[in-house]
Design a protein around this motif. Structure first.
Motif, PDB file in Angstrom:
ATOM      1  N   ALA A 126     -13.200  -9.521   3.127  1.00 60.21           N
ATOM      2  CA  ALA A 126     -11.937 -10.242   3.266  1.00 60.21           C
ATOM      3  C   ALA A 126     -11.431 -10.722   1.910  1.00 60.21           C
ATOM      4  N   VAL A 127     -12.323 -11.255   1.094  1.00 57.87           N
ATOM      5  CA  VAL A 127     -11.928 -11.725  -0.236  1.00 57.87           C
ATOM      6  C   VAL A 127     -11.459 -10.551  -1.093  1.00 57.87           C
ATOM      7  N   GLY A 128     -12.175  -9.441  -1.031  1.00 58.80           N
ATOM      8  CA  GLY A 128     -11.791  -8.259  -1.799  1.00 58.80           C
ATOM      9  C   GLY A 128     -10.441  -7.706  -1.367  1.00 58.80           C
ATOM     10  N   ALA A 129     -10.216  -7.648  -0.062  1.00 57.29           N
ATOM     11  CA  ALA A 129      -8.938  -7.144   0.443  1.00 57.29           C
ATOM     12  C   ALA A 129      -7.794  -8.069   0.035  1.00 57.29           C
ATOM     13  N   PHE A 130      -8.006  -9.357   0.137  1.00 57.63           N
ATOM     14  CA  PHE A 130      -6.966 -10.313  -0.243  1.00 57.63           C
ATOM     15  C   PHE A 130      -6.656 -10.214  -1.734  1.00 57.63           C
ATOM     16  N   THR A 131      -7.695 -10.100  -2.552  1.00 59.39           N
ATOM     17  CA  THR A 131      -7.500  -9.979  -3.999  1.00 59.39           C
ATOM     18  C   THR A 131      -6.735  -8.710  -4.337  1.00 59.39           C
ATOM     19  N   ALA A 132      -7.075  -7.607  -3.695  1.00 58.30           N
ATOM     20  CA  ALA A 132      -6.380  -6.347  -3.943  1.00 58.30           C
ATOM     21  C   ALA A 132      -4.908  -6.458  -3.567  1.00 58.30           C
ATOM     22  N   LEU A 133      -4.619  -7.118  -2.462  1.00 58.39           N
ATOM     23  CA  LEU A 133      -3.226  -7.285  -2.046  1.00 58.39           C
ATOM     24  C   LEU A 133      -2.449  -8.174  -3.007  1.00 58.39           C
ATOM     25  N   MET A 134      -3.098  -9.213  -3.486  1.00 59.85           N
ATOM     26  CA  MET A 134      -2.417 -10.135  -4.389  1.00 59.85           C
ATOM     27  C   MET A 134      -2.128  -9.495  -5.744  1.00 59.85           C
ATOM     28  N   LEU A 135      -2.974  -8.601  -6.193  1.00 62.27           N
ATOM     29  CA  LEU A 135      -2.807  -8.003  -7.520  1.00 62.27           C
ATOM     30  C   LEU A 135      -1.991  -6.715  -7.502  1.00 62.27           C
ATOM     31  N   ALA A 136      -1.714  -6.180  -6.346  1.00 62.95           N
ATOM     32  CA  ALA A 136      -0.971  -4.925  -6.254  1.00 62.95           C
ATOM     33  C   ALA A 136       0.507  -5.166  -6.559  1.00 62.95           C
ATOM     34  N   PRO A 137       1.115  -4.291  -7.365  1.00 62.06           N
ATOM     35  CA  PRO A 137       2.544  -4.462  -7.695  1.00 62.06           C
ATOM     36  C   PRO A 137       3.433  -3.910  -6.572  1.00 62.06           C
ATOM     37  N   LYS A 138       3.706  -4.725  -5.571  1.00 63.73           N
ATOM     38  CA  LYS A 138       4.519  -4.302  -4.434  1.00 63.73           C
ATOM     39  C   LYS A 138       5.632  -5.302  -4.195  1.00 63.73           C
ATOM     40  N   SER A 139       6.624  -4.854  -3.458  1.00 61.04           N
ATOM     41  CA  SER A 139       7.707  -5.763  -3.073  1.00 61.04           C
ATOM     42  C   SER A 139       7.204  -6.711  -1.992  1.00 61.04           C
ATOM     43  N   GLY A 140       7.962  -7.753  -1.747  1.00 63.73           N
ATOM     44  CA  GLY A 140       7.574  -8.736  -0.736  1.00 63.73           C
ATOM     45  C   GLY A 140       7.440  -8.123   0.650  1.00 63.73           C
ATOM     46  N   GLU A 141       8.348  -7.222   0.996  1.00 62.71           N
ATOM     47  CA  GLU A 141       8.310  -6.600   2.323  1.00 62.71           C
ATOM     48  C   GLU A 141       7.069  -5.725   2.471  1.00 62.71           C
ATOM     49  N   GLU A 142       6.767  -4.936   1.455  1.00 58.33           N
ATOM     50  CA  GLU A 142       5.569  -4.082   1.509  1.00 58.33           C
ATOM     51  C   GLU A 142       4.313  -4.934   1.575  1.00 58.33           C
ATOM     52  N   PHE A 143       4.315  -6.021   0.805  1.00 51.50           N
ATOM     53  CA  PHE A 143       3.154  -6.912   0.806  1.00 51.50           C
ATOM     54  C   PHE A 143       2.932  -7.521   2.186  1.00 51.50           C
ATOM     55  N   ARG A 144       3.987  -7.971   2.835  1.00 50.64           N
ATOM     56  CA  ARG A 144       3.867  -8.573   4.174  1.00 50.64           C
ATOM     57  C   ARG A 144       3.340  -7.555   5.183  1.00 50.64           C
ATOM     58  N   LYS A 145       3.819  -6.315   5.093  1.00 50.06           N
ATOM     59  CA  LYS A 145       3.334  -5.276   6.007  1.00 50.06           C
ATOM     60  C   LYS A 145       1.842  -5.023   5.790  1.00 50.06           C
ATOM     61  N   ASP A 146       1.442  -4.938   4.530  1.00 49.18           N
ATOM     62  CA  ASP A 146       0.029  -4.731   4.219  1.00 49.18           C
ATOM     63  C   ASP A 146      -0.819  -5.908   4.688  1.00 49.18           C
ATOM     64  N   LEU A 147      -0.307  -7.109   4.481  1.00 48.36           N
ATOM     65  CA  LEU A 147      -1.034  -8.303   4.886  1.00 48.36           C
ATOM     66  C   LEU A 147      -1.217  -8.344   6.402  1.00 48.36           C
ATOM     67  N   CYS A 148      -0.187  -7.996   7.151  1.00 53.45           N
ATOM     68  CA  CYS A 148      -0.283  -7.966   8.615  1.00 53.45           C
ATOM     69  C   CYS A 148      -1.299  -6.915   9.070  1.00 53.45           C
ATOM     70  N   GLY A 149      -1.268  -5.744   8.435  1.00 52.13           N
ATOM     71  CA  GLY A 149      -2.216  -4.696   8.798  1.00 52.13           C
ATOM     72  C   GLY A 149      -3.646  -5.098   8.504  1.00 52.13           C
ATOM     73  N   THR A 150      -3.860  -5.734   7.362  1.00 57.96           N
ATOM     74  CA  THR A 150      -5.203  -6.166   6.988  1.00 57.96           C
ATOM     75  C   THR A 150      -5.692  -7.270   7.908  1.00 57.96           C
ATOM     76  N   SER A 151      -4.822  -8.228   8.219  1.00 55.78           N
ATOM     77  CA  SER A 151      -5.251  -9.337   9.074  1.00 55.78           C
ATOM     78  C   SER A 151      -5.564  -8.860  10.484  1.00 55.78           C
ATOM     79  N   SER A 152      -4.808  -7.921  11.007  1.00 50.96           N
ATOM     80  CA  SER A 152      -5.110  -7.428  12.355  1.00 50.96           C
ATOM     81  C   SER A 152      -6.425  -6.646  12.353  1.00 50.96           C
ATOM     82  N   GLY A 153      -6.708  -5.932  11.266  1.00 49.23           N
ATOM     83  CA  GLY A 153      -7.991  -5.239  11.152  1.00 49.23           C
ATOM     84  C   GLY A 153      -9.155  -6.219  11.111  1.00 49.23           C
ATOM     85  N   LEU A 154      -8.983  -7.320  10.385  1.00 45.51           N
ATOM     86  CA  LEU A 154     -10.029  -8.333  10.315  1.00 45.51           C
ATOM     87  C   LEU A 154     -10.234  -9.016  11.673  1.00 45.51           C
TER      88      LEU A 154
END
Length: 81
Positions: free
Chosen positions: A15-43
Motif C-alpha cells: 500500500a505504501v509503495g503504491a501510494f508513493t508511486a501514484l504521488m510521484l507519477a507525473p499525471k493530471s489530476g483526473e488521471e491521478f484520481r482514476k488511478d487512486l480509485c483503482g488502487t483503493s478498490s484493489g486494496l
C-alpha cells in the motif's frame, strides 16, 4: 517471524509503495484520481480476502483447541493404572 506478521507487512508495504508511486507519477489530476480509485478498490478486495482467510484460520485454531481440551478432559476421567 510468523506468517500473520509477514502478510500484514506485505500488505502495508504494498500500500505504501503504491501510494508513493501514484504521488510521484507525473499525471493530471483526473488521471491521478482514476488511478487512486483503482488502487483503493484493489486494496479493499485484497483486505476482504485476507479477512475471510483469517476468519477461517481462526475457526480452525479454535476447533483444534476445543478438541485438545476435550482430550485432556477425557484423560482426567480415566483411572490411573
Amino acid at each position: 517471524m510468523s506468517a500473520k506478521n509477514f502478510i500484514v507487512g506485505s500488505l502495508v508495504g504494498g500500500a505504501v509503495g503504491a501510494f508513493t508511486a501514484l504521488m510521484l507519477a507525473p499525471k493530471s489530476g483526473e488521471e491521478f484520481r482514476k488511478d487512486l480509485c483503482g488502487t483503493s478498490s484493489g486494496l479493499i478486495d485484497k483486505s476482504s480476502d485476507l479477512a475471510i482467510s483469517l476468519t477461517q484460520k481462526t475457526s480452525d485454531v479454535i476447533d483444534k483447541a476445543k478438541k485438545a481440551g476435550q482430550n485432556l478432559t477425557n484423560k482426567e476421567d480415566e483411572p490411573y493404572s
